[in-house]
Design an enzyme around this catalytic site. Structure first.
Site, PDB file in Angstrom:
ATOM      1  N   ASP A   1      63.116  -7.902  39.312  1.00 24.92           N
ATOM      2  CA  ASP A   1      62.530  -6.746  39.991  1.00 24.92           C
ATOM      3  C   ASP A   1      61.407  -7.173  40.936  1.00 24.92           C
ATOM      4  OD1 ASP A   1      62.329  -4.113  40.634  1.00 24.92           O
ATOM      5  OD2 ASP A   1      61.655  -3.425  38.669  1.00 24.92           O
TER       6      ASP A   1
ATOM      7  N   ILE B   1      61.928   1.743  64.219  1.00 24.69           N
ATOM      8  CA  ILE B   1      61.732   3.169  64.517  1.00 24.69           C
ATOM      9  C   ILE B   1      61.178   3.346  65.928  1.00 24.69           C
ATOM     10  CG2 ILE B   1      60.676   5.331  63.762  1.00 24.69           C
ATOM     11  CD1 ILE B   1      60.372   4.113  60.966  1.00 24.69           C
TER      12      ILE B   1
ATOM     13  N   LYS C   1      48.426   0.677  54.881  1.00 24.04           N
ATOM     14  CA  LYS C   1      48.760   1.903  55.617  1.00 24.04           C
ATOM     15  C   LYS C   1      47.817   3.032  55.205  1.00 24.04           C
ATOM     16  CE  LYS C   1      51.705   2.589  58.158  1.00 24.04           C
ATOM     17  NZ  LYS C   1      51.839   2.403  59.638  1.00 24.04           N
TER      18      LYS C   1
ATOM     19  N   TYR D   1      51.185  -3.529  51.298  1.00 21.74           N
ATOM     20  CA  TYR D   1      51.664  -2.765  52.466  1.00 21.74           C
ATOM     21  C   TYR D   1      51.143  -1.335  52.427  1.00 21.74           C
ATOM     22  CZ  TYR D   1      54.769   0.297  55.121  1.00 21.74           C
ATOM     23  OH  TYR D   1      55.253   1.277  55.953  1.00 21.74           O
TER      24      TYR D   1
ATOM     25  N   LYS E   1      65.639  -5.186  55.322  1.00 27.26           N
ATOM     26  CA  LYS E   1      65.515  -3.933  54.570  1.00 27.26           C
ATOM     27  C   LYS E   1      66.833  -3.595  53.869  1.00 27.26           C
ATOM     28  CE  LYS E   1      61.267  -3.108  56.003  1.00 27.26           C
ATOM     29  NZ  LYS E   1      60.862  -2.379  57.183  1.00 27.26           N
TER      30      LYS E   1
ATOM     31  N   ILE F   1      48.053  -5.352  69.267  1.00 23.42           N
ATOM     32  CA  ILE F   1      47.206  -4.144  69.228  1.00 23.42           C
ATOM     33  C   ILE F   1      45.772  -4.472  68.813  1.00 23.42           C
ATOM     34  CG2 ILE F   1      49.063  -2.468  68.846  1.00 23.42           C
ATOM     35  CD1 ILE F   1      48.215  -2.473  65.831  1.00 23.42           C
TER      36      ILE F   1
ATOM     37  N   THR G   1      53.581   6.325  56.221  1.00 15.26           N
ATOM     38  CA  THR G   1      54.638   6.269  55.222  1.00 15.26           C
ATOM     39  C   THR G   1      54.325   7.124  54.001  1.00 15.26           C
ATOM     40  OG1 THR G   1      55.641   4.750  53.618  1.00 15.26           O
ATOM     41  CG2 THR G   1      53.495   4.129  54.425  1.00 15.26           C
ATOM     42  N   ASP G   2      55.372   7.536  53.288  1.00 10.68           N
ATOM     43  CA  ASP G   2      55.163   8.251  52.020  1.00 10.68           C
ATOM     44  C   ASP G   2      54.650   7.313  50.923  1.00 10.68           C
ATOM     45  OD1 ASP G   2      57.510   6.778  51.594  1.00 10.68           O
ATOM     46  OD2 ASP G   2      58.729   8.497  50.983  1.00 10.68           O
ATOM     47  N   GLU G   3      54.722   5.991  51.173  1.00 11.71           N
ATOM     48  CA  GLU G   3      54.339   5.041  50.115  1.00 11.71           C
ATOM     49  C   GLU G   3      52.845   5.111  49.792  1.00 11.71           C
ATOM     50  OE1 GLU G   3      56.239   1.214  50.307  1.00 11.71           O
ATOM     51  OE2 GLU G   3      57.878   2.004  51.502  1.00 11.71           O
TER      52      GLU G   3
ATOM     53  N   ASN H   1      63.437   5.313  56.384  1.00  9.77           N
ATOM     54  CA  ASN H   1      64.336   5.524  57.517  1.00  9.77           C
ATOM     55  C   ASN H   1      65.534   4.577  57.438  1.00  9.77           C
ATOM     56  OD1 ASN H   1      62.637   6.632  60.458  1.00  9.77           O
ATOM     57  ND2 ASN H   1      61.863   6.846  58.390  1.00  9.77           N
TER      58      ASN H   1
END
Ligand code: NAD
Ligand code: TYD
Length: 360
Positions: free
Chosen positions: A298, A21, A171, A167, A206, A69, A141-143, A197
Site C-alpha cells: 500500500d 488539466i 496544496k 502533496y 496516474k 512561477i 484538490t479535494d485531498e 480528474n
C-alpha cells in the site's frame, strides 16, 4: 452555455497550461472564447508537455512561455506585458507518490510558487485601480479535506482541512494563502477543490493512464493495498466547464467544490478498464487483461475515500457534470489507443527510474 455575448474579453494567464488539466483548459478556453488572449506559463517539468498544445500552435491568441512561477521578475513582466486581468493557476507538483519520495519540490512550487503569483497579482491589481472583473482562480484538490470512511458524508466547502500527504499539505497551504489574499486585501481570489480528474493528456504515472498503458504493454497492473480505496472520478472536460463558470460567474472570496458524482473503488475501476481494453484493443499481449492485476504494497498514508458534495456550484452557478464514468472511461481508453505517439515518448529513463522506486 457559458458563452456570454456581452462579456468583456479577458487576457488570461494560465500557469501549468502544458500539464494535464491545464492543457485541457487551454483547449476549452480557445474553443469557447475566441477573442480572449491566453498566455501559458509552464516550467515544462517532467509533467509538462508542449505536445499537449500542439494543435493550437498557430492560434494567434495563444502565447507559450517556458518559465517558473517562483520567478517573480518573470511573472511581473508577463502580467504587465500581456495586460493580464485573469489568472487560472494550475501549475503544481501534483502526484502523491512523488511527494512521498521527494516533498521539497511540492513546497517550492505549490506554496512558494502560489505565494509569488499572489504577490505579483496583488501589486498589479493595486496599480490597475482594482477592476471589477479581475479574477485569480486557484485550482486545488479535494485531498486537502483528508480521508473519509465509507459511510461519512461527502466533503463540502466547510469541511475542515486535514491534509495527509506532503502533496495535499502543500496544496492546503496554498489554498490558505489564496483565501487570505481575499480576506486581507480584498483581492478577487477564488478557489476550486476538485476530485480526481481523468481524460486525454493525463501523464502515465496516474492510476487510469498507468493501467491503460500497462495493459497495452502486457505489464502488471499494480493495485495498492486491498484495492478498496474510493475516488470520485471527474471527466476533465466537465472540470474545465466548471472552472469556466467559476471565472465568469463565481463570487470573489468563495470556494467551490467540483466533483463527478462517480465514486468508484480502485479495484472496480481497474476491472472496468480491463474490460474496455479487452473489447476495444486488438491483439493485447495478455488477454483477458485482468490476469495482469497484481496487489502491491500500500501507499504510505493512503487516504481511504474521497467524495465531493458539489451542490454549491450546482445551486449557485448552475454547473453539473455531464459525463458518466462508463462513458468517460470509454472515451479515455479510445484516446490512449489512438494516441500512442503521445504517450510512448513519456516512458523515458526518468519515468522508468521513478517507476522502479515506487513499484520495486
Ligand atoms: P500536472 O502535474 O499534469 O501538470 C502540472 C503542470 O505544472 C505541468 O505542466 C508542469 O510543467 C507545471 N509546473 C510544475 N511546476 C511548475 C513551476 N514551478 N512553474 C511553472 N510550471 C510548473 O497536474 P494536473 O493534474 O494537470 O493538475 C493541475 C492542477 O489541478 C494542480 O494544481 C493540481 O493540484 C490540481 N488538481 C489535480 C487533480 C487531478 O486529478 N489531476 C485533482 C485535483 C486538483
Ligand atoms: P492517483 O491517480 O495517484 O490519484 P490520487 O492519489 O491523487 O487519488 O491514484 C488514484 C488511486 O489509485 C489512489 O487510491 C491510489 C491508487 N493507485 C493504485 O492502486 N496503483 C497505482 O499504481 C496508482 C498510481 C494509484
Amino acid at each position: 452555455m457559458t458563452q456570454d455575448n456581452k462579456r468583456k474579453d479577458r487576457s488570461i494567464l494560465i500557469t501549468g497550461g502544458a500539464g494535464f488539466i491545464g492543457s485541457n483548459f487551454v483547449h476549452h478556453w480557445c474553443n469557447t472564447y475566441k477573442s480572449d488572449r491566453l498566455t501559458v506559463l509552464d516550467a515544462l517539468t517532467y509533467a509538462g508537455n508542449k505536445a499537449n498544445l500542439a494543435s493550437l500552435e498557430n492560434n494567434k491568441n495563444l502565447k507559450f512561455v517556458q518559465g517558473d512561477i517562483c520567478d517573480r521578475t518573470l511573472v511581473d513582466n508577463l502580467l504587465e506585458s500581456e495586460d493580464i486581468d485573469t489568472v487560472a493557476h494550475f501549475a503544481a507538483e501534483s502526484h502523491v507518490d512523488r511527494s512521498i519520495i521527494e516533498p521539497g519540490a511540492f513546497i517550492q512550487t505549490n506554496v512558494v510558487g502560489t505565494f509569488t503569483l499572489l504577490e505579483a497579482f496583488r501589486q498589479r491589481w493595486n496599480n490597475r485601480s482594482q477592476p471589477q472583473s479581475d479574477r485569480f482562480l486557484h485550482v486545488s484538490t479535494d485531498e486537502v479535506y483528508g480521508s473519509l470512511e465509507v459511510d461519512d458524508p461527502a466533503f463540502t466547502e466547510t469541511t475542515p482541512y486535514t491534509p495527509n500527504s506532503p502533496y495535499s499539505a502543500s496544496k492546503a497551504g496554498s489554498d490558505h494563502l489564496a483565501r487570505a489574499y481575499f480576506h486581507t486585501y480584498g483581492m478577487p481570489t477564488m478557489i476550486t477543490n476538485c476530485s480526481n480528474n481523468y481524460g486525454p493528456y493525463h501523464f502515465p504515472e496516474k492510476l487510469i493512464p498507468l493501467m491503460c498503458i500497462n495493459i497495452l504493454l502486457g505489464k502488471p497492473l499494480p493495485v495498492y493495498g486491498d484495492g478498496q480505496n474510493i475516488r470520485d472520478w471527474l471527466y476533465v472536460e466537465d472540470h474545465c466547464r466548471a472552472l469556466d463558470v467559476v471565472i465568469n460567474k463565481g463570487q470573489p472570496g468563495e470556494t467551490y467544490n467540483v466533483g463527478g458524482n462517480n465514486e468508484v473503488k480502485n479495484i472496480d475501476l481497474v476491472e472496468q478498464l480491463c474490460q474496455l481494453m479487452d473489447e476495444l484493443a486488438p491483439n493485447l499481449p495478455v488477454s483477458p487483461s485482468k490476469e495482469l492485476i497484481t496487489f502491491v504494497k500500500d501507499r504510505a498514508g493512503h487516504d481511504r475515500r474521497y467524495a465531493i458534495n458539489a451542490s454549491k456550484i450546482k445551486n449557485e452557478l448552475g454547473w453539473t457534470p455531464q459525463e458518466t464514468v462508463e462513458g468517460g472511461l470509454r472515451r479515455t481508453v479510445q484516446w490512449y489507443l489512438a494516441n500512442s505517439d503521445w504517450w510512448k515518448p513519456l516512458l523515458s529513463q526518468e519515468y522508468k527510474n521513478y517507476y522502479a522506486k515506487v513499484y520495486s
